[in-house]
Design a protein around this motif. Structure first.
Motif, PDB file in Angstrom:
ATOM      1  N   MET A 129     -20.842  13.929  34.709  1.00  0.00           N
ATOM      2  CA  MET A 129     -22.064  13.509  35.381  1.00  0.00           C
ATOM      3  C   MET A 129     -23.002  14.693  35.598  1.00  0.00           C
ATOM      4  SD  MET A 129     -23.870  11.023  36.384  1.00  0.00           S
ATOM      5  CE  MET A 129     -22.812   9.579  36.495  1.00  0.00           C
ATOM      6  N   ALA A 130     -22.464  15.901  35.764  1.00  0.00           N
ATOM      7  CA  ALA A 130     -23.321  17.086  35.852  1.00  0.00           C
ATOM      8  C   ALA A 130     -24.090  17.271  34.550  1.00  0.00           C
ATOM      9  CB  ALA A 130     -22.482  18.327  36.161  1.00  0.00           C
ATOM     10  N   ALA A 131     -23.430  16.999  33.407  1.00  0.00           N
ATOM     11  CA  ALA A 131     -24.127  17.066  32.118  1.00  0.00           C
ATOM     12  C   ALA A 131     -25.233  16.024  32.048  1.00  0.00           C
ATOM     13  CB  ALA A 131     -23.130  16.868  30.979  1.00  0.00           C
ATOM     14  N   VAL A 132     -24.962  14.834  32.588  1.00  0.00           N
ATOM     15  CA  VAL A 132     -25.987  13.787  32.633  1.00  0.00           C
ATOM     16  C   VAL A 132     -27.174  14.242  33.474  1.00  0.00           C
ATOM     17  CG1 VAL A 132     -26.507  11.446  33.424  1.00  0.00           C
ATOM     18  CG2 VAL A 132     -24.341  11.906  32.262  1.00  0.00           C
ATOM     19  N   MET A 133     -26.886  14.838  34.631  1.00  0.00           N
ATOM     20  CA  MET A 133     -27.960  15.268  35.518  1.00  0.00           C
ATOM     21  C   MET A 133     -28.793  16.376  34.877  1.00  0.00           C
ATOM     22  SD  MET A 133     -27.472  13.144  37.889  1.00  0.00           S
ATOM     23  CE  MET A 133     -28.810  13.689  38.950  1.00  0.00           C
ATOM     24  N   GLY A 134     -28.148  17.288  34.162  1.00  0.00           N
ATOM     25  CA  GLY A 134     -28.883  18.350  33.501  1.00  0.00           C
ATOM     26  C   GLY A 134     -29.783  17.819  32.397  1.00  0.00           C
ATOM     27  N   ALA A 135     -29.319  16.773  31.701  1.00  0.00           N
ATOM     28  CA  ALA A 135     -30.100  16.200  30.609  1.00  0.00           C
ATOM     29  C   ALA A 135     -31.250  15.342  31.109  1.00  0.00           C
ATOM     30  CB  ALA A 135     -29.189  15.366  29.705  1.00  0.00           C
ATOM     31  N   THR A 136     -31.055  14.652  32.234  1.00  0.00           N
ATOM     32  CA  THR A 136     -32.058  13.691  32.695  1.00  0.00           C
ATOM     33  C   THR A 136     -32.972  14.223  33.795  1.00  0.00           C
ATOM     34  OG1 THR A 136     -30.412  12.752  34.221  1.00  0.00           O
ATOM     35  CG2 THR A 136     -30.636  11.701  32.069  1.00  0.00           C
ATOM     36  N   TYR A 137     -32.567  15.303  34.473  1.00  0.00           N
ATOM     37  CA  TYR A 137     -33.399  15.882  35.534  1.00  0.00           C
ATOM     38  C   TYR A 137     -33.536  17.395  35.355  1.00  0.00           C
ATOM     39  CZ  TYR A 137     -33.135  11.410  37.990  1.00  0.00           C
ATOM     40  OH  TYR A 137     -33.251  10.077  38.334  1.00  0.00           O
ATOM     41  N   PRO A 138     -34.035  17.855  34.205  1.00  0.00           N
ATOM     42  CA  PRO A 138     -34.187  19.300  34.004  1.00  0.00           C
ATOM     43  C   PRO A 138     -35.246  19.924  34.902  1.00  0.00           C
ATOM     44  CG  PRO A 138     -35.277  18.112  32.248  1.00  0.00           C
ATOM     45  CD  PRO A 138     -34.544  17.085  33.063  1.00  0.00           C
ATOM     46  N   ASP A 139     -36.110  19.080  35.482  1.00  0.00           N
ATOM     47  CA  ASP A 139     -37.123  19.565  36.407  1.00  0.00           C
ATOM     48  C   ASP A 139     -36.568  19.760  37.815  1.00  0.00           C
ATOM     49  OD1 ASP A 139     -36.689  16.806  36.363  1.00  0.00           O
ATOM     50  OD2 ASP A 139     -38.597  16.394  37.367  1.00  0.00           O
ATOM     51  N   LEU A 140     -35.371  19.220  38.059  1.00  0.00           N
ATOM     52  CA  LEU A 140     -34.777  19.305  39.388  1.00  0.00           C
ATOM     53  C   LEU A 140     -33.706  20.386  39.466  1.00  0.00           C
ATOM     54  CD1 LEU A 140     -34.806  17.994  42.206  1.00  0.00           C
ATOM     55  CD2 LEU A 140     -33.149  16.303  41.356  1.00  0.00           C
ATOM     56  N   TYR A 141     -32.939  20.553  38.372  1.00  0.00           N
ATOM     57  CA  TYR A 141     -31.812  21.492  38.374  1.00  0.00           C
ATOM     58  C   TYR A 141     -32.093  22.653  37.431  1.00  0.00           C
ATOM     59  CZ  TYR A 141     -29.790  17.430  40.565  1.00  0.00           C
ATOM     60  OH  TYR A 141     -29.576  16.359  41.401  1.00  0.00           O
ATOM     61  N   ALA A 142     -31.830  23.860  37.911  1.00  0.00           N
ATOM     62  CA  ALA A 142     -32.117  25.067  37.142  1.00  0.00           C
ATOM     63  C   ALA A 142     -30.969  25.467  36.233  1.00  0.00           C
ATOM     64  CB  ALA A 142     -32.454  26.225  38.090  1.00  0.00           C
ATOM     65  N   ALA A 143     -29.761  25.002  36.512  1.00  0.00           N
ATOM     66  CA  ALA A 143     -28.589  25.303  35.692  1.00  0.00           C
ATOM     67  C   ALA A 143     -27.488  24.332  36.089  1.00  0.00           C
ATOM     68  CB  ALA A 143     -28.125  26.745  35.883  1.00  0.00           C
ATOM     69  N   ILE A 144     -26.487  24.184  35.207  1.00  0.00           N
ATOM     70  CA  ILE A 144     -25.388  23.257  35.493  1.00  0.00           C
ATOM     71  C   ILE A 144     -24.042  23.932  35.239  1.00  0.00           C
ATOM     72  CG2 ILE A 144     -26.798  21.247  34.948  1.00  0.00           C
ATOM     73  CD1 ILE A 144     -25.384  21.024  32.281  1.00  0.00           C
ATOM     74  N   GLY A 145     -23.006  23.398  35.898  1.00  0.00           N
ATOM     75  CA  GLY A 145     -21.641  23.864  35.702  1.00  0.00           C
ATOM     76  C   GLY A 145     -20.759  22.683  35.323  1.00  0.00           C
ATOM     77  N   ILE A 146     -20.058  22.792  34.209  1.00  0.00           N
ATOM     78  CA  ILE A 146     -19.216  21.698  33.719  1.00  0.00           C
ATOM     79  C   ILE A 146     -17.773  22.188  33.653  1.00  0.00           C
ATOM     80  CG2 ILE A 146     -18.770  20.091  31.828  1.00  0.00           C
ATOM     81  CD1 ILE A 146     -21.707  20.404  31.016  1.00  0.00           C
ATOM     82  N   HIS A 147     -16.920  21.644  34.504  1.00  0.00           N
ATOM     83  CA  HIS A 147     -15.507  22.031  34.524  1.00  0.00           C
ATOM     84  C   HIS A 147     -14.674  20.858  34.019  1.00  0.00           C
ATOM     85  CE1 HIS A 147     -11.745  23.828  35.506  1.00  0.00           C
ATOM     86  NE2 HIS A 147     -12.254  24.761  36.312  1.00  0.00           N
ATOM     87  N   SER A 148     -13.980  21.057  32.895  1.00  0.00           N
ATOM     88  CA  SER A 148     -13.098  20.023  32.322  1.00  0.00           C
ATOM     89  C   SER A 148     -13.859  18.722  32.108  1.00  0.00           C
ATOM     90  CB  SER A 148     -11.888  19.777  33.231  1.00  0.00           C
ATOM     91  OG  SER A 148     -11.264  20.978  33.582  1.00  0.00           O
ATOM     92  N   GLY A 149     -15.116  18.833  31.685  1.00  0.00           N
ATOM     93  CA  GLY A 149     -15.982  17.672  31.582  1.00  0.00           C
ATOM     94  C   GLY A 149     -16.296  17.269  30.149  1.00  0.00           C
TER      95      GLY A 149
END
Length: 406
Positions: free
Chosen positions: A239-259
């Motif tokens: 879901m962090a990957a989803v958030m990074g793809a769909t809200y790049p204006d909201l999140y500056a970077a993402i962390g994906i653990h075992s995702g």
């Protein structure tokens, strides 16, 4: 009504166990007390074991309260604490030495370090979710970074906070952490529904709810809107990957653990196939999902994955990184290391064309499906690995933007 002194002693012991060992151990102690008091043999304590209380009046003459229906769905620690209060009210003299409020205070301090760990809820057009928010002790009204932490299946915010140790790491870095909570009504296993078409689109489903929780924290506190990040484990990592793809204006970077990468599944069968597959292919055509940013625009990402993960193949981590940074400039620089008395790892650092670090990939050797460097106080953790929480915050700290979050 006279209570058996042995049972009363066992309840006192259960309260002490709750304080020192947590709700699961205390539940077992309470079950032993109930069985000894004539309750039928069970494998778990009943949801409302206050039915064994006498109908004793409160000091003001009103009847002792019943357990509210909403309490059955509360966190086990909160539910147990409320029920212990009822024992205190029923036998105020015998139970006077039980400092139940201290039980709550000590757990919060343990999870939150020096700051505050608060409960909240957010309702948007897409639904309602509860959350827990860590406010660092260094917050005095200045704008601070915010990290959104998305738990994995069967987990909840308190469990995830305890297991990752992210609150203590955030205290060191002086930043906020918010833990949205999935509901069993939305997913029976408490998984984020990263694989549903409706939950992979901006302003729809769970991405909209998580984004609105993020915005609610921005409204309520001073947040540096150029330094908001999202990370997660397993389904939370997906879901962090989803958030990074769909809200790049909201999140500056993402962390994906075992995702899992964005848009590689469109239903439950394709989700399981993606989790096990070493040959992943985005299924945006089937889902109708398109990232809100062009894939050619890099989203800074840090990936952790165990190379012995039997739940989600580590190829998922590689694909997630490639999806966020499709055209690295100088390629990757790889180094190896080992945690003292712990696991070895391989770390790959990826730079853009200007030489700036845009991604990191940590492969933890011998690790399974668990948060690297986590605490055994939480589920799905591997204390022997490098500290994913502190490494993520270090990585996030190097990435920000001078833009206001939408």
């Amino acid at each position: 009504m006279k209570i058996n002194e042995g049972f009363l002693a066992q309840m006192r012991e259960a309260a002490r166990i709750l304080q020192s060992e947590g709700p699961m151990a205390a539940t077992a102690a309470i079950q032993r007390a109930l069985n000894g008091a004539g309750a039928p043999e069970q494998t778990a304590a009943p949801a409302d074991w206050t039915r064994y209380l006498p109908k004793a009046p409160e000091p003001d003459g009103s009847p002792a309260p019943h357990v509210p229906e909403t309490e059955a769905g509360a966190h086990p620690h909160d539910r147990m604490r409320a029920q212990l209060h009822r024992f205190q009210r029923a036998w105020p003299g015998a139970m006077a030495d039980l400092e139940v409020e201290d039980v709550q205070a000590r757990e919060v301090v343990d999870l939150a370090g020096k700051g505050r760990f608060l409960s909240g809820s957010c309702t948007s057009h897409a639904g309602t979710r509860a959350y827990k928010l860590y406010v660092p002790s260094g917050y005095t009204g200045q704008a601070l970074p915010l990290v959104v932490m998305l738990h994995g299946c069967t987990q909840h915010p308190d469990d995830f906070a305890a297991g990752t140790g992210m609150n203590a790491a955030a205290e060191e870095r002086n930043c906020f952490v918010v833990y949205p909570a999935q509901t069993k009504g939305a997913n029976a296993s408490n998984c984020w529904n990263w694989f549903n078409a409706s939950d992979q689109r901006r302003d729809h489903g769970e991405p909209a709810i998580i984004a609105d929780i993020t915005r609610a924290i921005i409204r309520d506190y001073a947040i540096d809107t150029g330094r908001i990040y999202v990370a997660g484990l397993s389904a939370g990592g997906a879901m962090a990957a989803v958030m990074g793809a769909t809200y790049p204006d909201l999140y500056a970077a993402i962390g994906i653990h075992s995702g899992i990468p964005y848009a590689v599944a469109h239903d439950m069968p394709s989700a399981f196939a993606a989790m096990k597959s070493r040959k992943l292919k985005a299924s945006a055509r089937k889902t109708g999902c398109k990232p809100a940013r062009p894939l050619g625009h890099a989203m800074p990402v840090i990936v952790f994955h165990g190379d012995c993960d039997a739940t989600v193949d580590c190829a998922n981590g590689e694909q997630a990184l490639a999806q966020c940074v499709p055209s690295p400039g100088a390629g990757g620089k790889t180094e190896s290391g080992r945690i003292p008395d712990g696991r070895s790892y391989t770390r790959t650092v990826v730079h853009d064309a200007q030489g700036k670090v845009v991604a990191e990939k940590w492969i933890v050797h011998g690790a399974g499906h668990a948060w690297s460097g986590g605490s055994s106080r939480g589920t799905y953790t591997d204390p022997q690995g490098p500290d994913a929480s502190r490494e993520m915050l270090r990585f996030f700290g190097a990435h920000g933007r001078n833009r206001t979050a939408a």
